[in-house]
Design an enzyme around this catalytic site. Structure first.
Site, PDB file in Angstrom:
ATOM      1  N   LYS A   1      57.204  73.413  90.558  1.00 26.81           N
ATOM      2  CA  LYS A   1      58.154  72.329  90.257  1.00 26.81           C
ATOM      3  C   LYS A   1      57.593  71.552  89.058  1.00 26.81           C
ATOM      4  O   LYS A   1      56.688  70.733  89.188  1.00 26.81           O
ATOM      5  CB  LYS A   1      58.311  71.389  91.465  1.00 26.81           C
ATOM      6  CG  LYS A   1      59.414  70.358  91.247  1.00 26.81           C
ATOM      7  CD  LYS A   1      58.855  68.980  91.440  1.00 26.81           C
ATOM      8  CE  LYS A   1      58.998  67.929  90.460  1.00 26.81           C
ATOM      9  NZ  LYS A   1      59.717  67.920  89.275  1.00 26.81           N
TER      10      LYS A   1
ATOM     11  N   GLU B   1      44.906  65.833  90.539  1.00 25.09           N
ATOM     12  CA  GLU B   1      44.298  65.354  89.295  1.00 25.09           C
ATOM     13  C   GLU B   1      45.187  64.234  88.795  1.00 25.09           C
ATOM     14  O   GLU B   1      46.380  64.437  88.593  1.00 25.09           O
ATOM     15  CB  GLU B   1      44.213  66.466  88.250  1.00 25.09           C
ATOM     16  CG  GLU B   1      43.128  67.482  88.513  1.00 25.09           C
ATOM     17  CD  GLU B   1      41.744  66.897  88.697  1.00 25.09           C
ATOM     18  OE1 GLU B   1      41.454  65.812  88.131  1.00 25.09           O
ATOM     19  OE2 GLU B   1      40.944  67.487  89.439  1.00 25.09           O
TER      20      GLU B   1
ATOM     21  N   CYS C   1      45.264  62.542  80.274  1.00 23.98           N
ATOM     22  CA  CYS C   1      44.483  61.802  81.270  1.00 23.98           C
ATOM     23  C   CYS C   1      43.043  61.643  80.795  1.00 23.98           C
ATOM     24  O   CYS C   1      42.312  60.804  81.310  1.00 23.98           O
ATOM     25  CB  CYS C   1      44.555  62.485  82.618  1.00 23.98           C
ATOM     26  SG  CYS C   1      44.036  64.179  82.576  1.00 23.98           S
TER      27      CYS C   1
ATOM     28  N   GLU D   1      45.714  52.545  83.518  1.00 21.73           N
ATOM     29  CA  GLU D   1      46.002  53.649  82.604  1.00 21.73           C
ATOM     30  C   GLU D   1      47.305  53.336  81.852  1.00 21.73           C
ATOM     31  O   GLU D   1      48.324  53.033  82.464  1.00 21.73           O
ATOM     32  CB  GLU D   1      46.176  54.953  83.396  1.00 21.73           C
ATOM     33  CG  GLU D   1      46.453  56.132  82.489  1.00 21.73           C
ATOM     34  CD  GLU D   1      46.547  57.467  83.233  1.00 21.73           C
ATOM     35  OE1 GLU D   1      47.321  57.558  84.190  1.00 21.73           O
ATOM     36  OE2 GLU D   1      45.832  58.407  82.836  1.00 21.73           O
TER      37      GLU D   1
HETATM   38  N1  LIG Z   1      46.937  62.572  84.892  1.00 22.24           N
HETATM   39  C1  LIG Z   1      47.864  63.046  84.123  1.00 22.24           C
HETATM   40  O1  LIG Z   1      47.674  64.045  83.486  1.00 22.24           O
HETATM   41  C2  LIG Z   1      49.173  62.379  84.067  1.00 22.24           C
HETATM   42  C3  LIG Z   1      49.308  61.047  84.374  1.00 22.24           C
HETATM   43  N2  LIG Z   1      50.502  60.468  84.298  1.00 22.24           N
HETATM   44  C4  LIG Z   1      50.586  59.021  84.569  1.00 22.24           C
HETATM   45  O2  LIG Z   1      51.737  58.777  85.331  1.00 22.24           O
HETATM   46  C5  LIG Z   1      52.585  57.853  84.687  1.00 22.24           C
HETATM   47  C6  LIG Z   1      54.022  58.161  85.005  1.00 22.24           C
HETATM   48  O3  LIG Z   1      54.360  59.466  84.586  1.00 22.24           O
HETATM   49  P1  LIG Z   1      55.345  60.323  85.474  1.00 22.24           P
HETATM   50  O4  LIG Z   1      55.875  61.456  84.753  1.00 22.24           O
HETATM   51  O5  LIG Z   1      56.346  59.400  86.052  1.00 22.24           O
HETATM   52  O6  LIG Z   1      54.322  60.884  86.577  1.00 22.24           O
HETATM   53  P2  LIG Z   1      54.663  61.376  88.023  1.00 22.24           P
HETATM   54  O7  LIG Z   1      53.423  61.344  88.836  1.00 22.24           O
HETATM   55  O8  LIG Z   1      55.854  60.663  88.538  1.00 22.24           O
HETATM   56  O9  LIG Z   1      55.127  62.893  87.784  1.00 22.24           O
HETATM   57  C7  LIG Z   1      54.279  64.018  87.915  1.00 22.24           C
HETATM   58  C8  LIG Z   1      55.022  65.110  88.693  1.00 22.24           C
HETATM   59  O10 LIG Z   1      55.253  64.654  90.028  1.00 22.24           O
HETATM   60  C9  LIG Z   1      56.636  64.771  90.355  1.00 22.24           C
HETATM   61  N3  LIG Z   1      57.019  63.749  91.323  1.00 22.24           N
HETATM   62  C10 LIG Z   1      57.559  62.517  91.081  1.00 22.24           C
HETATM   63  N4  LIG Z   1      57.791  61.880  92.239  1.00 22.24           N
HETATM   64  C11 LIG Z   1      57.386  62.697  93.235  1.00 22.24           C
HETATM   65  C12 LIG Z   1      57.348  62.595  94.661  1.00 22.24           C
HETATM   66  N5  LIG Z   1      57.795  61.520  95.308  1.00 22.24           N
HETATM   67  N6  LIG Z   1      56.837  63.615  95.347  1.00 22.24           N
HETATM   68  C13 LIG Z   1      56.356  64.708  94.727  1.00 22.24           C
HETATM   69  N7  LIG Z   1      56.391  64.879  93.405  1.00 22.24           N
HETATM   70  C14 LIG Z   1      56.886  63.884  92.654  1.00 22.24           C
HETATM   71  C15 LIG Z   1      57.328  64.646  89.006  1.00 22.24           C
HETATM   72  O11 LIG Z   1      58.634  65.137  89.063  1.00 22.24           O
HETATM   73  C16 LIG Z   1      56.402  65.448  88.129  1.00 22.24           C
HETATM   74  O12 LIG Z   1      56.660  66.833  88.294  1.00 22.24           O
HETATM   75  C17 LIG Z   1      52.201  57.966  83.225  1.00 22.24           C
HETATM   76  O13 LIG Z   1      52.507  56.818  82.529  1.00 22.24           O
HETATM   77  C18 LIG Z   1      50.732  58.207  83.318  1.00 22.24           C
HETATM   78  O14 LIG Z   1      50.051  56.991  83.488  1.00 22.24           O
HETATM   79  C19 LIG Z   1      51.624  61.187  83.970  1.00 22.24           C
HETATM   80  C20 LIG Z   1      51.565  62.497  83.660  1.00 22.24           C
HETATM   81  C21 LIG Z   1      50.304  63.192  83.658  1.00 22.24           C
HETATM   82  O1  LIG Z   2      42.040  66.849  77.671  1.00 22.34           O
HETATM   83  C1  LIG Z   2      42.638  67.873  77.974  1.00 22.34           C
HETATM   84  O2  LIG Z   2      42.746  68.831  77.215  1.00 22.34           O
HETATM   85  C2  LIG Z   2      43.260  68.006  79.345  1.00 22.34           C
HETATM   86  C3  LIG Z   2      43.883  66.723  79.750  1.00 22.34           C
HETATM   87  C4  LIG Z   2      44.628  66.806  81.023  1.00 22.34           C
HETATM   88  O3  LIG Z   2      44.356  67.613  81.843  1.00 22.34           O
HETATM   89  C5  LIG Z   2      45.716  65.872  81.282  1.00 22.34           C
HETATM   90  O4  LIG Z   2      45.981  64.995  80.476  1.00 22.34           O
HETATM   91  O5  LIG Z   2      46.350  66.017  82.347  1.00 22.34           O
END
Ligand SMILES: NC(=O)C1=CN([C@@H]2O[C@H](COP(=O)(O)OP(=O)(O)OC[C@H]3O[C@@H](n4cnc5c(N)ncnc54)[C@H](O)[C@@H]3O)[C@@H](O)[C@H]2O)C=CC1
Ligand SMILES: O=C(O)CCC(=O)C(=O)O
Length: 488
Positions: free
Chosen positions: A180, A255, A289, A390
């Site tokens: 998903k 993660e 991240c 973040e």
């Molecule tokens: N650690 C990382 O790599 C990431 C961190 N983020 C952080 O999250 C913030 C918000 O971004 P979003 O795209 O809204 O992240 P999100 O955590 O909402 O989305 C990530 C995934 O989880 C899914 N998801 C959303 N709600 C869910 C639920 N209730 N149950 C299961 N899956 C669910 C989304 O559809 C997407 O596929 C960003 O501003 C950033 O701070 C976002 C993307 C990547």
């Molecule tokens: O720094 C990278 O290349 C990986 C970063 C990452 O895994 C993320 O932002 O979710």
């Protein structure tokens, strides 16, 4: 708007077939460089679609698992070749869907190819150990078995690399998959799966269901047919994944966020530290991240570092990621843009000084995109929101420190612990940093972002579920150990 009618509709991929959602509903995926451009429509799927995908994955799993590791590896080699063949098309789709520059998108797609080849090779490596038994007549060893069906929930910031670094080890160790992806990058996900289809992967081994997080994501968490869930995204959703998985005894891996520090010591190569802070903090519009967001600089070199940083940040070229001149593209979506603006305003309200950026850039072709000028703050107190939460955008917070001890203490004073860098030539500083910093990725004279696919990746504290992805570490999540005792 002619583009709307020309945009292609992408389907779910269930049991080896492309199928429309039973809900008969689609969602548009927009280009953040021009919100009027629809990159494609993806299925806004229902729980019923998910049930069919899980059933297909479950049915395919015994035969997939019974293949030898090298035979599963052969499929991964074919998937890598198909992805490589479509590299430019996939990279361009990624740029149009989430905004990162085309060279970055191409680099990420090449990384996806390399990850598939790495895990293809894993199919030929050992899955257990022989352990001496206290009974000299007995034979004791470990072996590993797949979890079964794995649910893969992925974000939009690395729409090729993250799904692949989760699916490739899941598959090579004998699991089947329901993916998903984030809605924002659903078209890119469909194109990856098109490559897997072209590679001849057996029906049901990988299934794609696009849709809302609250429906399909939550549906995966709660589904009794899903044996393990691997997630990358926000801390809020990650915690929901963990709690939901625990409630029904499923394995999970998370993660999540980072608030990654860079320390610039007074003996640092300042040019190198400036370049790495810009690259680590602002590439991909700060949406990693592992991005640098807090920069602790020793007072003796603070002014020099600040001036060099500002002059380079102000010169960065912002624009459409498909334009070869562009260094930094837009935020990935309107909601991400609003989040970044919120944090910039919060920084100003709480008394930090905005040295540059933070505004919407003006210029040809920029009006309809979610563009923002990279922002640099100083006089940031460690307790301020922009020093704690973040942001996931192009925002750097400069913090002046007197000693290395102070820098380390402040660097650790956040709930996250993903990546951290130090710039120094002093071996003592390096060793203290390696020992004391609370981060899963420790980088000396190198930027905080960027991970090598063959090494473990993950964080400490609230950045992860304390597990590791990538490299050989992935086997720990995607398999269960069996300890076998044999007596003739
Ligand atoms: N650690 C990382 O790599 C990431 C961190 N983020 C952080 O999250 C913030 C918000 O971004 P979003 O795209 O809204 O992240 P999100 O955590 O909402 O989305 C990530 C995934 O989880 C899914 N998801 C959303 N709600 C869910 C639920 N209730 N149950 C299961 N899956 C669910 C989304 O559809 C997407 O596929 C960003 O501003 C950033 O701070 C976002 C993307 C990547
Ligand atoms: O720094 C990278 O290349 C990986 C970063 C990452 O895994 C993320 O932002 O979710």
């Amino acid at each position: 708007m002619s583009l709307q009618t020309q945009s292609k509709t992408y389907l779910n991929y269930i049991n080896g077939e492309w199928t429309a959602s039973s809900a008969n509903a689609v969602e548009a995926s927009l280009n953040p460089a021009d919100k009027h451009e629809i990159v494609g429509y993806i299925q806004n799927s229902s729980k019923e679609d998910l049930d069919r995908a899980v059933a297909a994955a479950k049915e395919a799993q015994p035969a997939w698992r019974k293949l030898s590791g090298p035979a599963r590896g052969d499929y991964l080699y074919k998937m890598a070749n198909a992805l490589e063949k479509h590299m430019d098309e996939i990279a361009e789709t990624m740029t149009r869907e989430m905004g990162k520059t085309f060279p970055e998108a191409k680099g990420e797609t090449a990384r996806g190819v390399a990850i598939l080849r790495y895990y293809a090779g894993e199919g030929m490596r050992k899955v257990g150990d022989v352990i001496p038994s206290s009974d000299s007549e007995a034979f004791m060893f470990t072996t590993r078995v797949p979890l079964g069906v794995v649910g893969v929930i992925t974000p939009w910031n690395f729409p090729v690399a993250i799904p692949i670094w989760k699916m490739a080890p899941a598959l090579v160790y004998g699991n089947t998959v329901v993916l998903k992806p984030a809605t924002e990058t659903g078209v890119t996900a469909a194109k990856i799966i098109e490559c897997f289809h072209e590679a001849g992967l057996p029906a049901g081994v990988v299934n794609l269901v696009t849709g809302r997080g609250s429906v399909i994501g939550q549906g995966l968490i709660d589904h009794p047919g899903i044996n393990g869930i691997t997630f990358t995204g926000s801390n809020t959703v990650g915690k929901q994944v963990g709690l939901g998985a625990i409630a029904r005894g499923a394995k999970y891996q998370l993660e999540m966020g980072g608030k990654n520090p860079v320390i610039v010591a007074e003996d640092a190569d300042i040019e190198l530290a400036v370049e790495a802070t810009i690259s680590g903090g602002l590439r991909s519009t700060g949406q990693k991240c592992t991005c640098t967001s807090r920069v602790f600089v020793q007072s003796a070199v603070y002014d020099e570092f600040k001036e060099k940083l500002l002059s380079k940040v102000k010169a960065l070229k912002i624009g459409n990621g498909l334009d070869a001149q562009t260094w930094m593209g837009p935020c990935a979506s309107e909601s991400q843009y609003n989040t970044v603006v919120h944090y910039i305003n919060k920084g100003i309200e709480e008394g930090a000084t905005l040295l540059c950026g933070g505004n919407k850039p003006e210029g040809e072709g920029l009006d309809n995109g979610f563009y923002i000028q990279p922002a640099v703050f100083e006089h940031v107190k460690p307790s301020m929101t922009i020093a704690q939460e973040e942001i996931f955008g192009p925002v750097l917070a400069l913090i002046k420190v007197e000693t290395m001890e102070e820098a380390l203490e402040l660097a650790n004073d956040v709930k996250f612990g993903l990546s951290a860098s130090i710039f120094t030539r002093n071996i003592g500083n390096m060793l203290s940093f390696i020992n004391e910093i609370e981060a899963g990725l420790v980088r000396i004279n190198a930027e905080s972002a960027g991970v090598e696919l063959q090494a473990p990746f993950g964080g400490m504290k609230e950045s992860s579920s304390h597990s590791r992805e990538q490299g050989q570490a992935a086997i720990e999540f995607f398999t269960s150990i069996k300890t076998v005792f044999v007596k003739a």
